[in-house]
Design a protein around this motif. Structure first.
Motif, PDB file in Angstrom:
ATOM      1  N   ALA A  14      43.706  60.668  44.881  1.00  9.16           N
ATOM      2  CA  ALA A  14      42.897  61.720  44.295  1.00  9.16           C
ATOM      3  C   ALA A  14      43.328  63.112  44.734  1.00  9.16           C
ATOM      4  O   ALA A  14      42.825  64.091  44.248  1.00  9.16           O
ATOM      5  CB  ALA A  14      41.438  61.495  44.634  1.00  9.16           C
ATOM      6  N   THR A  19      40.091  65.532  44.119  1.00 10.94           N
ATOM      7  CA  THR A  19      39.271  65.248  42.942  1.00 10.94           C
ATOM      8  C   THR A  19      39.278  63.748  42.707  1.00 10.94           C
ATOM      9  O   THR A  19      40.325  63.115  42.767  1.00 10.94           O
ATOM     10  CB  THR A  19      39.831  65.939  41.682  1.00 10.94           C
ATOM     11  OG1 THR A  19      41.216  65.600  41.548  1.00 10.94           O
ATOM     12  CG2 THR A  19      39.695  67.446  41.756  1.00 10.94           C
ATOM     13  N   MET A  20      38.100  63.152  42.484  1.00  9.00           N
ATOM     14  CA  MET A  20      38.062  61.697  42.325  1.00  9.00           C
ATOM     15  C   MET A  20      37.514  61.245  40.974  1.00  9.00           C
ATOM     16  O   MET A  20      37.375  60.061  40.727  1.00  9.00           O
ATOM     17  CB  MET A  20      37.291  61.048  43.474  1.00  9.00           C
ATOM     18  CG  MET A  20      35.865  61.507  43.634  1.00  9.00           C
ATOM     19  SD  MET A  20      35.115  60.774  45.134  1.00  9.00           S
ATOM     20  CE  MET A  20      34.057  59.538  44.398  1.00  9.00           C
ATOM     21  N   ASN A  66      35.416  69.356  38.932  1.00 11.54           N
ATOM     22  CA  ASN A  66      35.759  68.021  39.433  1.00 11.54           C
ATOM     23  C   ASN A  66      35.738  68.014  40.961  1.00 11.54           C
ATOM     24  O   ASN A  66      35.171  67.122  41.592  1.00 11.54           O
ATOM     25  CB  ASN A  66      37.139  67.613  38.917  1.00 11.54           C
ATOM     26  CG  ASN A  66      37.412  66.119  39.082  1.00 11.54           C
ATOM     27  OD1 ASN A  66      36.734  65.424  39.857  1.00 11.54           O
ATOM     28  ND2 ASN A  66      38.403  65.609  38.374  1.00 11.54           N
ATOM     29  N   SER A  80      33.145  65.871  43.083  1.00  9.55           N
ATOM     30  CA  SER A  80      33.682  64.862  44.000  1.00  9.55           C
ATOM     31  C   SER A  80      33.101  65.053  45.396  1.00  9.55           C
ATOM     32  O   SER A  80      32.677  64.098  46.050  1.00  9.55           O
ATOM     33  CB  SER A  80      35.213  64.951  44.056  1.00  9.55           C
ATOM     34  OG  SER A  80      35.757  64.763  42.770  1.00  9.55           O
TER      35      SER A  80
END
Ligand SMILES: [Zn+2]
Length: 271
Positions: free
Chosen positions: A20, A33-34, A150, A154
């Motif tokens: 990520a 970011t996941m 994002n 996350s």
């Protein structure tokens, strides 16, 4: 069995983290970011539709036309920039849309993931010229294309929902997930959750926004005028702006430092 799980999960977490970790386009900053982009955009698009159904959309006025025009020019700048850098694929899921929403008390604007832009009518009193409007719209679009939504979502999934996967959060806590998304997309004030952008996000959006407005043919010096107007609002400024670092002085200093770079883009633009 238990021992095995506790051995595996940190490993999985580590793999997830590595998978990520990405870099912000243009600035090269590393970010975590996941949430898959397709899922993030789907949430963004449905929240945008909700918002459009809650507000009156101003159309047929000079202000409405101006917001559309500036929006299209900023969008074109972003697309040109990404094309020049050979990164157009990063904009593939985008479905750009720009609207002026009627709320005279809301001195705010936003761009949700995937290019869903909104400007509230309250912003039109503060952004006194097309160039000033381009400043705030460029800034908001920059938050979106740098994937700040994002990144924030996350972080929030990890801190507030204990790091559960988005799919699980959506299934088990749909309300919380929706609120989280809205807050992460910069619409916290509408739902009463204050989630200011970090200093890093704000500076990044200022820098990228300045480049995009310049490419769109607006004199980047107008960014200074816009932020002066926002600062002059003082205590009346809404949280997104008031609570944001950097301080007004630092912001102006940074803009001044980036100005020569921005002016090069401005001179090459179709004014
Ligand atoms: Zn911002």
């Amino acid at each position: 069995m238990k021992r095995r799980l506790s051995f595996i999960s940190p490993l999985l977490a580590m793999l997830l983290f590595i998978a990520a970790c990405s870099q912000v386009a243009l600035t090269g900053r590393n970010q975590f970011t996941m949430i898959p982009e397709s899922q993030l955009n789907a949430m963004s698009f449905s929240e945008y539709d909700n918002l459009l159904s809650e507000y009156e959309i101003e159309s047929g006025t000079a202000d409405a036309q101006l917001v559309k025009t500036v929006g299209v020019r900023i969008k074109n700048s972003v697309e040109t920039y990404f094309a020049q850098e050979g990164m157009s694929d990063q904009l593939e899921g985008y479905e750009w849309e720009v609207n002026l929403l009627v709320d005279d008390d809301m001195v705010n604007a936003f761009c949700m993931p995937g290019g869903k832009v909104g400007v509230f009518t309250g912003m039109m009193d503060i952004a006194e010229t097309p160039g000033q409007l381009a400043t705030v719209m460029g800034h908001e679009v920059a938050h979106a294309i740098a994937d700040h939504g994002n990144e924030r979502m996350s972080q929030q999934l990890i801190t507030s929902l204990g790091g559960v996967a988005l799919a699980v959060a959506l299934r088990d806590k749909p309300q919380e997930t929706q609120m989280l998304a809205l807050a992460a997309f910069g619409l916290g004030t509408q739902i009463g959750i204050l989630l200011p952008y970090s200093r890093t996000h704000e500076s990044e959006a200022d820098h990228l926004g300045l480049i995009f407005m310049a490419m769109a043919g607006y004199d980047p010096h107008e960014a200074v005028d816009f932020w002066e107007n926002m600062a002059a609002m003082g205590g009346a400024a809404p949280p997104e702006w008031l609570s944001t670092h950097p301080s007004h002085e630092t912001r102006i200093e940074n803009l001044t430092e980036w100005m020569p770079e921005a002016m090069q883009y401005y001179q090459n633009s179709n004014k």
